[in-house]
Design a protein around this motif. Sequence first.
Motif, PDB file in Angstrom:
ATOM      1  N   PRO A  47       0.824  -1.214   0.000  1.00 27.85           N
ATOM      2  CA  PRO A  47       0.000   0.000   0.000  1.00 27.85           C
ATOM      3  C   PRO A  47       0.857   1.263   0.000  1.00 27.85           C
ATOM      4  CG  PRO A  47      -0.818  -1.575   1.601  1.00 27.85           C
ATOM      5  CD  PRO A  47       0.511  -2.103   1.123  1.00 27.85           C
ATOM      6  N   ILE A  48       0.312   2.342  -0.567  1.00 31.06           N
ATOM      7  CA  ILE A  48       1.045   3.610  -0.613  1.00 31.06           C
ATOM      8  C   ILE A  48       0.640   4.484   0.563  1.00 31.06           C
ATOM      9  CG2 ILE A  48       1.445   3.594  -3.090  1.00 31.06           C
ATOM     10  CD1 ILE A  48      -0.959   5.431  -3.464  1.00 31.06           C
ATOM     11  N   GLY A  49       1.598   5.306   1.012  1.00 34.48           N
ATOM     12  CA  GLY A  49       1.370   6.211   2.129  1.00 34.48           C
ATOM     13  C   GLY A  49       1.774   7.619   1.757  1.00 34.48           C
ATOM     14  N   LEU A  50       1.946   8.442   2.773  1.00 31.13           N
ATOM     15  CA  LEU A  50       2.317   9.833   2.569  1.00 31.13           C
ATOM     16  C   LEU A  50       3.733   9.959   2.012  1.00 31.13           C
ATOM     17  CD1 LEU A  50       1.177  12.655   2.919  1.00 31.13           C
ATOM     18  CD2 LEU A  50       1.999  12.645   5.277  1.00 31.13           C
ATOM     19  N   THR A  51       4.623   9.048   2.401  1.00 32.46           N
ATOM     20  CA  THR A  51       5.998   9.021   1.898  1.00 32.46           C
ATOM     21  C   THR A  51       6.074   8.044   0.736  1.00 32.46           C
ATOM     22  OG1 THR A  51       6.802   9.438   4.135  1.00 32.46           O
ATOM     23  CG2 THR A  51       8.396   8.575   2.545  1.00 32.46           C
ATOM     24  N   PRO A  52       6.725   8.424  -0.375  1.00 29.18           N
ATOM     25  CA  PRO A  52       6.802   7.512  -1.522  1.00 29.18           C
ATOM     26  C   PRO A  52       7.429   6.165  -1.156  1.00 29.18           C
ATOM     27  CG  PRO A  52       7.521   9.700  -2.162  1.00 29.18           C
ATOM     28  CD  PRO A  52       7.368   9.701  -0.655  1.00 29.18           C
ATOM     29  N   VAL A  53       6.872   5.108  -1.718  1.00 24.90           N
ATOM     30  CA  VAL A  53       7.360   3.750  -1.531  1.00 24.90           C
ATOM     31  C   VAL A  53       7.301   3.065  -2.898  1.00 24.90           C
ATOM     32  CG1 VAL A  53       5.067   2.894  -0.878  1.00 24.90           C
ATOM     33  CG2 VAL A  53       7.092   1.633  -0.178  1.00 24.90           C
ATOM     34  N   THR A  54       8.231   2.153  -3.161  1.00 26.67           N
ATOM     35  CA  THR A  54       8.175   1.386  -4.406  1.00 26.67           C
ATOM     36  C   THR A  54       7.039   0.381  -4.291  1.00 26.67           C
ATOM     37  OG1 THR A  54      10.527   1.675  -4.809  1.00 26.67           O
ATOM     38  CG2 THR A  54       9.449  -0.139  -5.962  1.00 26.67           C
ATOM     39  N   THR A  55       6.086   0.495  -5.205  1.00 19.98           N
ATOM     40  CA  THR A  55       4.882  -0.327  -5.155  1.00 19.98           C
ATOM     41  C   THR A  55       4.504  -0.776  -6.561  1.00 19.98           C
ATOM     42  OG1 THR A  55       2.602  -0.407  -4.345  1.00 19.98           O
ATOM     43  CG2 THR A  55       3.307   1.651  -5.331  1.00 19.98           C
ATOM     44  N   THR A  56       3.776  -1.869  -6.636  1.00 21.19           N
ATOM     45  CA  THR A  56       3.226  -2.321  -7.903  1.00 21.19           C
ATOM     46  C   THR A  56       1.758  -1.925  -7.944  1.00 21.19           C
ATOM     47  OG1 THR A  56       4.759  -4.174  -8.027  1.00 21.19           O
ATOM     48  CG2 THR A  56       2.758  -4.330  -9.375  1.00 21.19           C
ATOM     49  N   ARG A  57       1.434  -1.088  -8.927  1.00 19.61           N
ATOM     50  CA  ARG A  57       0.048  -0.675  -9.133  1.00 19.61           C
ATOM     51  C   ARG A  57      -0.547  -1.551 -10.234  1.00 19.61           C
ATOM     52  NH1 ARG A  57      -1.042   4.828 -12.005  1.00 19.61           N
ATOM     53  NH2 ARG A  57      -0.179   3.560 -13.663  1.00 19.61           N
ATOM     54  N   ALA A  87       8.007   4.182  -7.635  1.00 21.12           N
ATOM     55  CA  ALA A  87       7.831   4.844  -6.333  1.00 21.12           C
ATOM     56  C   ALA A  87       6.602   5.747  -6.407  1.00 21.12           C
ATOM     57  CB  ALA A  87       9.064   5.650  -5.970  1.00 21.12           C
ATOM     58  N   ARG A  88       5.700   5.603  -5.433  1.00 20.43           N
ATOM     59  CA  ARG A  88       4.453   6.378  -5.403  1.00 20.43           C
ATOM     60  C   ARG A  88       4.105   6.758  -3.972  1.00 20.43           C
ATOM     61  NH1 ARG A  88       2.886   2.733  -9.412  1.00 20.43           N
ATOM     62  NH2 ARG A  88       2.138   3.769 -11.266  1.00 20.43           N
ATOM     63  N   SER A  89       3.351   7.849  -3.858  1.00 22.57           N
ATOM     64  CA  SER A  89       2.725   8.224  -2.584  1.00 22.57           C
ATOM     65  C   SER A  89       1.271   8.554  -2.864  1.00 22.57           C
ATOM     66  CB  SER A  89       3.429   9.437  -1.969  1.00 22.57           C
ATOM     67  OG  SER A  89       3.026  10.627  -2.612  1.00 22.57           O
ATOM     68  N   CYS A  90       0.471   8.653  -1.832  1.00 24.28           N
ATOM     69  CA  CYS A  90      -0.940   8.993  -2.036  1.00 24.28           C
ATOM     70  C   CYS A  90      -1.106  10.428  -2.521  1.00 24.28           C
ATOM     71  CB  CYS A  90      -1.761   8.736  -0.772  1.00 24.28           C
ATOM     72  SG  CYS A  90      -1.177   9.596   0.688  1.00 24.28           S
ATOM     73  N   LEU A  91      -0.125  11.294  -2.288  1.00 27.75           N
ATOM     74  CA  LEU A  91      -0.197  12.660  -2.791  1.00 27.75           C
ATOM     75  C   LEU A  91      -0.187  12.690  -4.316  1.00 27.75           C
ATOM     76  CD1 LEU A  91       2.136  14.510  -0.281  1.00 27.75           C
ATOM     77  CD2 LEU A  91      -0.375  14.435  -0.302  1.00 27.75           C
ATOM     78  N   GLN A  92       0.468  11.692  -4.946  1.00 28.43           N
ATOM     79  CA  GLN A  92       0.506  11.634  -6.404  1.00 28.43           C
ATOM     80  C   GLN A  92      -0.869  11.337  -7.000  1.00 28.43           C
ATOM     81  OE1 GLN A  92       3.782   8.846  -6.275  1.00 28.43           O
ATOM     82  NE2 GLN A  92       4.976  10.244  -7.579  1.00 28.43           N
ATOM     83  N   LEU A  93      -1.759  10.743  -6.226  1.00 24.45           N
ATOM     84  CA  LEU A  93      -3.108  10.489  -6.712  1.00 24.45           C
ATOM     85  C   LEU A  93      -3.842  11.797  -6.993  1.00 24.45           C
ATOM     86  CD1 LEU A  93      -4.201   7.610  -4.308  1.00 24.45           C
ATOM     87  CD2 LEU A  93      -3.344   7.419  -6.652  1.00 24.45           C
ATOM     88  N   LEU A  94      -3.401  12.867  -6.363  1.00 21.09           N
ATOM     89  CA  LEU A  94      -4.061  14.160  -6.511  1.00 21.09           C
ATOM     90  C   LEU A  94      -3.372  15.067  -7.518  1.00 21.09           C
ATOM     91  CD1 LEU A  94      -4.753  14.799  -2.732  1.00 21.09           C
ATOM     92  CD2 LEU A  94      -6.265  13.777  -4.446  1.00 21.09           C
ATOM     93  N   SER A  95      -2.369  14.559  -8.214  1.00 19.45           N
ATOM     94  CA  SER A  95      -1.620  15.384  -9.151  1.00 19.45           C
ATOM     95  C   SER A  95      -2.225  15.333 -10.554  1.00 19.45           C
ATOM     96  CB  SER A  95      -0.162  14.918  -9.211  1.00 19.45           C
ATOM     97  OG  SER A  95      -0.099  13.616  -9.762  1.00 19.45           O
ATOM     98  N   ALA A 157      -7.439  10.056   4.471  1.00 16.29           N
ATOM     99  CA  ALA A 157      -6.665   9.643   5.654  1.00 16.29           C
ATOM    100  C   ALA A 157      -5.181   9.603   5.333  1.00 16.29           C
ATOM    101  CB  ALA A 157      -7.150   8.286   6.153  1.00 16.29           C
ATOM    102  N   CYS A 158      -4.829   9.085   4.155  1.00 18.83           N
ATOM    103  CA  CYS A 158      -3.422   8.985   3.763  1.00 18.83           C
ATOM    104  C   CYS A 158      -2.780  10.359   3.626  1.00 18.83           C
ATOM    105  CB  CYS A 158      -3.308   8.202   2.456  1.00 18.83           C
ATOM    106  SG  CYS A 158      -1.613   7.928   1.926  1.00 18.83           S
ATOM    107  N   THR A 159      -3.472  11.305   2.980  1.00 19.28           N
ATOM    108  CA  THR A 159      -2.897  12.644   2.801  1.00 19.28           C
ATOM    109  C   THR A 159      -2.724  13.374   4.131  1.00 19.28           C
ATOM    110  OG1 THR A 159      -5.068  13.664   2.397  1.00 19.28           O
ATOM    111  CG2 THR A 159      -3.826  12.892   0.457  1.00 19.28           C
TER     112      THR A 159
END
Length: 177
Positions: A47-57, A87-95, A157-159
């Motif tokens: 899962p992605i959080g506020l800090t970027p993490v390498t994830t598979t979407r 690498a993704r964070s939940c903030l990128q969902l809003l970009s 919640a994540c943001t």
Amino acid sequence: MLSTVLSGAAVLTAALIAPAPAQADVEAQLLDTLTCASSSTTTYDPPIGLTPVTTTRTIHQVYGPCVGTGVASAVTGGTHDSSNTTARSCLQLLSTATVSWTIHWSNGSQSTVTTQRVSNLAGAVFTNTFTGTVTSGLLTGHAVVETMTAPSTQILACTLGQGTVSSLGAVHTLTIV
């Protein structure tokens, strides 16, 4: 001589009455449209959080029912499946971003679309609006608008640094004109 003048006038009249090829193509394109209801599931592992993490979407989207006209009249539905790791964070969902994907249609054809995504988080609703063009395949050159609506609880919640986003379920409306 009179017959030559009359036949010349007939050719000129026919040329003036017949639509120009470019105009005929535009008129034909106006008849080629496609509208689809859709749903999607997007997962993030981990899962992605506020800090970027390498994830598979991973995205799985089902288009349908669809209603098409002209060359798209045989399309009743379609799918889009994709997966990538970055690498993704939940903030990128809003970009805002440029996004491309390929839709595989029920009639065996496909369309690749390239769009600009604009996101919005308002209260309990997360929306994305994708505006662009079909860049290859069925309906190449046609305008695309797709709207996506999903619950915003996990994202909000994540943001705020109070959780992560593991998946999103959404409903969509796709219009190609």
